[in-house]
Structure formats: C-alpha cells, structure tokens
Design an enzyme around this catalytic site. Sequence first.
Site, PDB file in Angstrom:
ATOM      1  N   TYR A 142       1.131  -1.242   0.179  1.00 41.50           N
ATOM      2  CA  TYR A 142      -0.191  -0.140  -0.247  1.00 41.50           C
ATOM      3  C   TYR A 142       0.812   1.464  -0.179  1.00 41.50           C
ATOM      4  O   TYR A 142       0.886   1.816  -0.833  1.00 41.50           O
ATOM      5  CB  TYR A 142      -0.637   0.369   1.140  1.00 41.50           C
ATOM      6  CG  TYR A 142      -2.282   1.338   1.391  1.00 41.50           C
ATOM      7  CD1 TYR A 142      -2.946   1.259   0.583  1.00 41.50           C
ATOM      8  CD2 TYR A 142      -1.556   2.818   2.716  1.00 41.50           C
ATOM      9  CE1 TYR A 142      -3.762   1.802   0.749  1.00 41.50           C
ATOM     10  CE2 TYR A 142      -2.458   3.156   2.115  1.00 41.50           C
ATOM     11  CZ  TYR A 142      -3.847   3.214   1.512  1.00 41.50           C
ATOM     12  OH  TYR A 142      -4.313   4.622   1.997  1.00 41.50           O
ATOM     13  N   LYS A 146       1.286   3.532  -2.976  1.00 44.96           N
ATOM     14  CA  LYS A 146       1.058   5.383  -3.099  1.00 44.96           C
ATOM     15  C   LYS A 146       1.729   5.882  -3.445  1.00 44.96           C
ATOM     16  O   LYS A 146       1.552   7.663  -3.705  1.00 44.96           O
ATOM     17  CB  LYS A 146       0.470   5.530  -1.433  1.00 44.96           C
ATOM     18  CG  LYS A 146      -1.575   4.888  -1.562  1.00 44.96           C
ATOM     19  CD  LYS A 146      -2.448   5.398  -1.720  1.00 44.96           C
ATOM     20  CE  LYS A 146      -3.963   5.458  -1.547  1.00 44.96           C
ATOM     21  NZ  LYS A 146      -4.819   5.489  -2.285  1.00 44.96           N
TER      22      LYS A 146
HETATM   23  N1  LIG Z   1      -9.521   6.578   5.663  1.00 44.76           N
HETATM   24  C1  LIG Z   1      -8.124   7.099   6.043  1.00 44.76           C
HETATM   25  O1  LIG Z   1      -7.425   7.614   7.426  1.00 44.76           O
HETATM   26  C2  LIG Z   1      -7.219   7.369   4.226  1.00 44.76           C
HETATM   27  C3  LIG Z   1      -5.701   7.470   4.698  1.00 44.76           C
HETATM   28  C4  LIG Z   1      -5.301   8.228   3.165  1.00 44.76           C
HETATM   29  C5  LIG Z   1      -5.068   7.955   2.126  1.00 44.76           C
HETATM   30  N2  LIG Z   1      -6.824   6.958   2.640  1.00 44.76           N
HETATM   31  C6  LIG Z   1      -7.022   6.829   1.029  1.00 44.76           C
HETATM   32  O2  LIG Z   1      -8.517   6.933   0.537  1.00 44.76           O
HETATM   33  C7  LIG Z   1      -9.410   6.864  -0.298  1.00 44.76           C
HETATM   34  C8  LIG Z   1     -10.411   5.843  -0.005  1.00 44.76           C
HETATM   35  O3  LIG Z   1     -10.468   5.723   1.514  1.00 44.76           O
HETATM   36  P1  LIG Z   1     -11.459   5.735   2.289  1.00 44.76           P
HETATM   37  O4  LIG Z   1     -10.790   5.703   3.946  1.00 44.76           O
HETATM   38  O5  LIG Z   1     -13.105   6.371   2.037  1.00 44.76           O
HETATM   39  O6  LIG Z   1     -11.884   3.821   2.384  1.00 44.76           O
HETATM   40  P2  LIG Z   1     -13.496   3.591   1.934  1.00 44.76           P
HETATM   41  O7  LIG Z   1     -14.473   3.276   2.836  1.00 44.76           O
HETATM   42  O8  LIG Z   1     -13.015   1.573   2.199  1.00 44.76           O
HETATM   43  O9  LIG Z   1     -14.115   3.497   0.187  1.00 44.76           O
HETATM   44  C9  LIG Z   1     -13.011   2.738  -0.215  1.00 44.76           C
HETATM   45  C10 LIG Z   1     -13.781   2.823  -2.088  1.00 44.76           C
HETATM   46  O10 LIG Z   1     -12.837   2.342  -2.669  1.00 44.76           O
HETATM   47  C11 LIG Z   1     -13.774   1.635  -3.656  1.00 44.76           C
HETATM   48  N3  LIG Z   1     -13.178   0.377  -3.907  1.00 44.76           N
HETATM   49  C12 LIG Z   1     -12.514  -0.759  -3.269  1.00 44.76           C
HETATM   50  N4  LIG Z   1     -11.991  -1.259  -4.016  1.00 44.76           N
HETATM   51  C13 LIG Z   1     -12.217  -0.930  -4.923  1.00 44.76           C
HETATM   52  C14 LIG Z   1     -12.051  -1.739  -6.134  1.00 44.76           C
HETATM   53  N5  LIG Z   1     -10.771  -3.373  -6.821  1.00 44.76           N
HETATM   54  N6  LIG Z   1     -12.453  -1.311  -7.709  1.00 44.76           N
HETATM   55  C15 LIG Z   1     -13.359  -0.025  -7.878  1.00 44.76           C
HETATM   56  N7  LIG Z   1     -13.107   0.665  -6.509  1.00 44.76           N
HETATM   57  C16 LIG Z   1     -13.152   0.260  -5.247  1.00 44.76           C
HETATM   58  C17 LIG Z   1     -14.615   1.101  -2.704  1.00 44.76           C
HETATM   59  O11 LIG Z   1     -15.579   0.978  -3.559  1.00 44.76           O
HETATM   60  P3  LIG Z   1     -16.893  -0.647  -3.610  1.00 44.76           P
HETATM   61  O12 LIG Z   1     -15.911  -1.290  -2.510  1.00 44.76           O
HETATM   62  O13 LIG Z   1     -18.235  -0.001  -3.127  1.00 44.76           O
HETATM   63  O14 LIG Z   1     -16.552  -1.172  -5.023  1.00 44.76           O
HETATM   64  C18 LIG Z   1     -14.891   2.111  -1.442  1.00 44.76           C
HETATM   65  O15 LIG Z   1     -16.065   2.771  -2.046  1.00 44.76           O
HETATM   66  C19 LIG Z   1      -8.450   5.638  -0.978  1.00 44.76           C
HETATM   67  O16 LIG Z   1      -7.510   5.430  -2.013  1.00 44.76           O
HETATM   68  C20 LIG Z   1      -7.512   5.543   0.319  1.00 44.76           C
HETATM   69  O17 LIG Z   1      -5.597   4.730   0.690  1.00 44.76           O
HETATM   70  C21 LIG Z   1      -7.133   7.097   3.161  1.00 44.76           C
END
Ligand SMILES: NC(=O)c1ccc[n+]([C@@H]2O[C@H](COP(=O)([O-])OP(=O)(O)OC[C@H]3O[C@@H](n4cnc5c(N)ncnc54)[C@H](OP(=O)(O)O)[C@@H]3O)[C@@H](O)[C@H]2O)c1
Length: 267
Positions: A142, A146
């Site tokens: 990951y 990133k």
């Molecule tokens: N939360 C944090 O602390 C954090 C920190 C740094 C970066 N981020 C980044 O922010 C972004 C959003 O994360 P989040 O925290 O909102 O996570 P989340 O609530 O788990 O949402 C992840 C999203 O990605 C989609 N997804 C997962 N696998 C997929 C696939 N194979 N194809 C297409 N869509 C897919 C899911 O859609 P479905 O499952 O409905 O397909 C969901 O809408 C990510 O890139 C994550 O790495 C998050």
Amino acid sequence: MKRVFLTGASSGIGRAIAERLVGEGHQVWGTSRDTARLPALAHFHPVTLDLTQPSSIEAAFTTAEAEAGTFDGLINNAGGGQFGPAELMEQESLRNDFQLLVFGHIQLMQLALRGMRERQSGTIINVSSLASRLPLPFMASYNAAKAAMALFTMSLRLELEGSGVRVIDLQPADIRTRFNDAVAKFAVDHPAYRRRAQKTWHVADRNMQHAPGPELVARRVAALLNSDNPPPQITVGDFFQARIAPFLIRCLPMRLQLWGIRRYYGI
Ligand SMILES: NC(=O)c1ccc[n+]([C@@H]2O[C@H](COP(=O)([O-])OP(=O)(O)OC[C@H]3O[C@@H](n4cnc5c(N)ncnc54)[C@H](OP(=O)(O)O)[C@@H]3O)[C@@H](O)[C@H]2O)c1
C-alpha cells in the site's frame, strides 16, 4: 457547475466528496463495484467500476463521458489495502494492489486527459496518502503503491505545465472511515511478526477511530476543484499529522523517521 468522475463513491472519503459536490450544484459520476452501495442523490450518476478489471475501465469511463458530454474533473479516490508482513506477501496480491491503487487510476487519467487537453482545462485530483511518505508498518505494498501514485502525479504536473490541466496529489492522513474494515490481513499470526503486527493494528485502528471525519477531505476537494491555481500536493488530516509530520519528514534523516514510526506504533 462542474462535471466530475469520482472513483470509490460508495463509502468514506469518496461518499463525502460526492455528497459535498452535488450539494454545491456539481454533477458527479461516482463509481462502485456494486451500484447498490452508491447514494441516491440528485445530480449523482451511478457507475459500475472494478479497478482490478483493466478491460472494463475504458468502457465504464467512456460510457460515463458520453453521458456527461465532458468531464471538468477526475477524482481518483478508490482504494484499499492489505495488512501483513512484506516478506510473506503473495505476488498476486502485490500486483492486485498496484492495479487498484496505481495502474487503474493512471488509465483513467489518460482517458480523461484526451478531453481535458482538447478543451485546455480540467482538474485531476489523485487521492494518495501520507503513507507514501511515512510508511505504515505491515502495509508495504500500500505504501509503495501510494508513493508511486504520488510521484506519477508530480511527473504529470511537470509535463502538463501550460496545458490548462491541473493535477493534484491529495494526501489524507488518518481519516475516520471504514477503510480498516475492508483491509485484508495475511500471515499476521506468523511467530516472527505476531506481536508487532497486533500492536501496529491496535494503534492504527485506534488512530482511525479518533481521526477527523471524511467531510474534511471533501471540503478541501471542493475548494481544489474551484481553484485556478491549486497546489501540486496537499496533506489533509489533524494538526499533528497534516502539519507537524510533513515538517518532520523534511527535516529528519530517514533513520530517525523510522525510529519515530516504530515508537509511534510501539514496535
Ligand atoms: N481513511 C484514511 O485514513 C485514509 C488515509 C489515507 C489515504 N486514504 C485513501 O483514501 C481513499 C478512500 O479511502 P476511504 O478511507 O474512504 O476507504 P473506504 O471507505 O473503504 O472506501 C474505499 C472505496 O474504494 C472503492 N473500492 C475498493 N476496491 C475497489 C476496486 N477493486 N475497484 C473499484 N473501487 C474499489 C470502494 O467501493 P466498493 O467497495 O463499493 O466497490 C469504496 O468506495 C483510498 O484511496 C485510501 O487509500 C484513506
């Protein structure tokens, strides 16, 4: 009013972005692997997309683009991760992570750029992570994916100078979402890693529960979309992670940074 293609709109940060943008009068084409998980909102258009299926990406984007006429914004937000020792990670899982977090989103950028270049305008926001600079223990693929996305974004920004297209690397720190629930764990019970993996997961989970909500990121995304001169990279999170941590990254040698990360996670 802007027309925006947004990946991962079903939950967490993506869902908050979708709600914010339609609330501001924009039109959003938002994706999920299962459209039943997407919000039913005015000005929101559901799109089925699985980024691990490269052959389906072009069809999903071009169908949405034909419906929209044109996209002013692309937000590459979808993501997920795996937690376990890098030493024991399966090659296929590694490739899957890079397909989801890097290759799929690069393909979408190339598709979106065709129209944006022609119109000499557009905004691409790639949601990478602070983990691209401060690695999370037991999330090596990951972190690496990133970091690849962050540097690809800066390369594009260099090359697109003067084109009218703006590319931004948005790095969330810990944001309170269900991200960890979707993280697949592997080999965490291996005797060489069990204790440190458990400690790390405990801290990571606790941090996420106490982190700011995804609306914070959505607000920043909305502001970036409306900005004529957005910064190439921004970090979004609580004060320590978004302000102090990036400052420490710039000042401290890598040996000290790694020591700090081990202290932070108690490993
Ligand atoms: N939360 C944090 O602390 C954090 C920190 C740094 C970066 N981020 C980044 O922010 C972004 C959003 O994360 P989040 O925290 O909102 O996570 P989340 O609530 O788990 O949402 C992840 C999203 O990605 C989609 N997804 C997962 N696998 C997929 C696939 N194979 N194809 C297409 N869509 C897919 C899911 O859609 P479905 O499952 O409905 O397909 C969901 O809408 C990510 O890139 C994550 O790495 C998050």
